[in-house]
Write an enzyme that holds these catalytic residues in place. Structure first.
Site, short mmCIF file in Angstrom:
data_model
loop_
_atom_site.label_atom_id
_atom_site.label_comp_id
_atom_site.label_asym_id
_atom_site.label_seq_id
_atom_site.Cartn_x
_atom_site.Cartn_y
_atom_site.Cartn_z
N ASN A 11 0.84 -1.21 0.00
CA ASN A 11 0.00 0.00 0.00
C ASN A 11 0.86 1.25 0.00
OD1 ASN A 11 -2.45 -1.41 0.35
ND2 ASN A 11 -2.26 -1.36 2.58
N ASP A 13 0.78 4.52 1.84
CA ASP A 13 0.09 5.07 3.01
C ASP A 13 0.00 6.60 2.91
OD1 ASP A 13 0.13 2.49 3.93
OD2 ASP A 13 1.56 2.84 5.56
N LYS A 40 0.84 -4.23 4.88
CA LYS A 40 1.37 -5.17 5.87
C LYS A 40 2.40 -6.13 5.26
CE LYS A 40 -2.85 -4.83 8.57
NZ LYS A 40 -2.40 -3.67 9.33
N ALA A 42 4.25 -5.69 2.42
CA ALA A 42 5.46 -4.97 2.01
C ALA A 42 6.27 -4.52 3.23
CB ALA A 42 5.08 -3.78 1.15
N GLU A 140 -4.51 -8.95 3.94
CA GLU A 140 -4.88 -7.82 3.07
C GLU A 140 -4.95 -8.23 1.60
OE1 GLU A 140 -3.64 -3.82 5.56
OE2 GLU A 140 -2.18 -4.62 4.14
N THR A 221 0.63 -10.40 20.57
CA THR A 221 1.35 -9.19 20.97
C THR A 221 0.39 -8.31 21.76
OG1 THR A 221 0.89 -8.32 18.75
CG2 THR A 221 3.08 -9.20 19.12
N GLY A 226 3.78 -6.38 26.65
CA GLY A 226 4.67 -7.46 26.23
C GLY A 226 3.98 -8.42 25.27
N ALA A 250 2.90 -0.23 11.83
CA ALA A 250 3.89 -1.26 11.46
C ALA A 250 4.57 -1.92 12.66
CB ALA A 250 4.93 -0.73 10.48
N ALA A 251 4.05 -1.67 13.87
CA ALA A 251 4.63 -2.35 15.04
C ALA A 251 4.49 -3.86 14.87
CB ALA A 251 3.90 -1.90 16.31
N GLY A 252 3.29 -4.31 14.52
CA GLY A 252 3.06 -5.75 14.34
C GLY A 252 3.85 -6.31 13.16
O1 RIB Z 1 0.35 -2.54 9.56
C1 RIB Z 1 0.48 -1.24 9.06
C2 RIB Z 1 -0.01 -1.16 7.65
O2 RIB Z 1 -1.40 -1.41 7.63
C3 RIB Z 1 0.13 0.18 6.99
O3 RIB Z 1 1.39 0.37 6.38
C4 RIB Z 1 -1.03 0.23 6.03
O4 RIB Z 1 -0.65 0.17 4.70
C5 RIB Z 1 -1.92 -0.94 6.41
O5 RIB Z 1 -1.80 -1.97 5.53
#
Ligand code: RIB
Length: 305
Positions: A11, A13, A40, A42, A140, A221, A226, A250-252
């Site tokens: 995506n 963003d 997610k 990429a 996605e 997560t 934690g 993008a933490a996950g």
């Molecule tokens: O996990 C974060 C991502 O979720 C973003 O980069 C956005 O594109 C969505 O897919």
């Protein structure tokens, strides 16, 4: 080092910084707007490349400027992008992300070419999956394609990691059977199981529901709390890496990528989880999706032990 393939979304963003999330019917003045490479799938491929993994991505983008930028970003960190199809009649996937002053986000995605990832594309790129040892997916791209790849990967004896985001309720048991690892956050686990999960005991119960459906390991997560790992033999909590979050986008994804990287280097699950925590805790201190991913050198400097 084992080879990893990420099958998933890309995506562009569009990120808006806002003092707070608008309530229903409310208009809020945002502070800034920017475009950042995301998606997610990429994000996971990019993080794997930047951290030093051997990674190929399968997915689709349009023949547009966003597609060019996403491919360029992946290639800049040595991701093999030969599995990504360019689709003339489609627009590259987009995500509209609002990030508030607490670093929390709200995301709306428009699938675009992510919705045009088909079983036929997977068949065309099946050699990449056969050559890989670890297969990572998210939700996605169409779910029938996710299941198709899973079946192929399980048959070929690959390690299958699924990041079930965005989470979908009521998926049938056959969808889950044979998956080695799923990595939901607590909200996603709640959606997947249809259970209200607040306490640790409830989270363990929810994870066990997924084990009963045929998943071998569940890693939940828990943000500032934690994370939790559950399989048939054990359940273990891992304490958090404390940081001040600026943007949790993008933490996950960065957790999943770092976890998979450690597995590809032969590390045990416990060590892989710790690397996932270290990388994602750095990512949340930086703005954006792919712009927030650290190098391995940065991880070692920031979290030296
Ligand atoms: O996990 C974060 C991502 O979720 C973003 O980069 C956005 O594109 C969505 O897919």
């Amino acid at each position: 080092m084992q080879k990893i393939v990420v099958v998933g979304s890309l995506n562009m963003d569009v990120v808006i910084e806002t003092p707070h999330m608008p309530e229903r019917g409310e208009t809020v003045s945002g502070r800034s707007i920017s475009r950042v490479s995301g998606g997610k799938g990429a994000n996971q491929a990019y993080a794997l490349g930047k951290l030093g993994g051997d990674v190929t991505m399968i997915g689709a983008v349009g023949k547009d400027a966003a597609g060019d930028a996403l491919l360029h970003n992946l290639q800049s960190v040595h991701v093999d992008a030969s599995g990504i199809r360019r689709i003339e009649e489609g627009t590259t996937g987009q995500a509209f992300i609002a990030v508030d002053d607490d670093g929390d986000n709200s995301i709306i995605i428009i699938a675009g070419t992510n919705g045009l990832v088909t079983k036929e594309l997977i068949d065309e790129k099946a050699d990449i999956i056969r050559r890989s040892d670890i297969v990572i997916m998210q939700f996605e791209i169409p779910l029938d394609v996710v299941e198709y790849v899973k079946e192929m990967a399980v048959k070929e004896g690959k390690t299958v990691i699924v990041d079930p985001a965005p989470a979908v309720p009521g998926l049938p048991e056959h969808f889950w059977s044979g998956i080695d690892i799923i990595k939901p956050n607590e909200t996603e686990l709640s959606i997947l199981t249809g259970m209200d999960l607040k306490t640790r005991a409830e989270l363990v119960k929810g994870a066990k529901v997924m084990i009963d459906k045929g998943v071998k390991n569940v890693i939940v997560t828990l943000g500032k709390e934690g994370c939790l790992m559950v399989n048939k033999e054990r359940e273990e909590f891992f304490g958090p890496y404390q940081v001040k979050a600026l943007d949790t986008t993008a933490a996950g994804d960065s957790f999943t990528a770092a976890f998979a990287l450690a597995l590809s280097q032969g590390k045990p699950y416990g060590e892989a989880i710790v690397l996932g925590q270290k990388v994602s805790s750095i990512a949340v201190t930086r703005k954006g999706a792919q712009t927030s991913i650290p190098t391995m050198e940065e991880v070692q400097t920031i979290w030296k032990e």
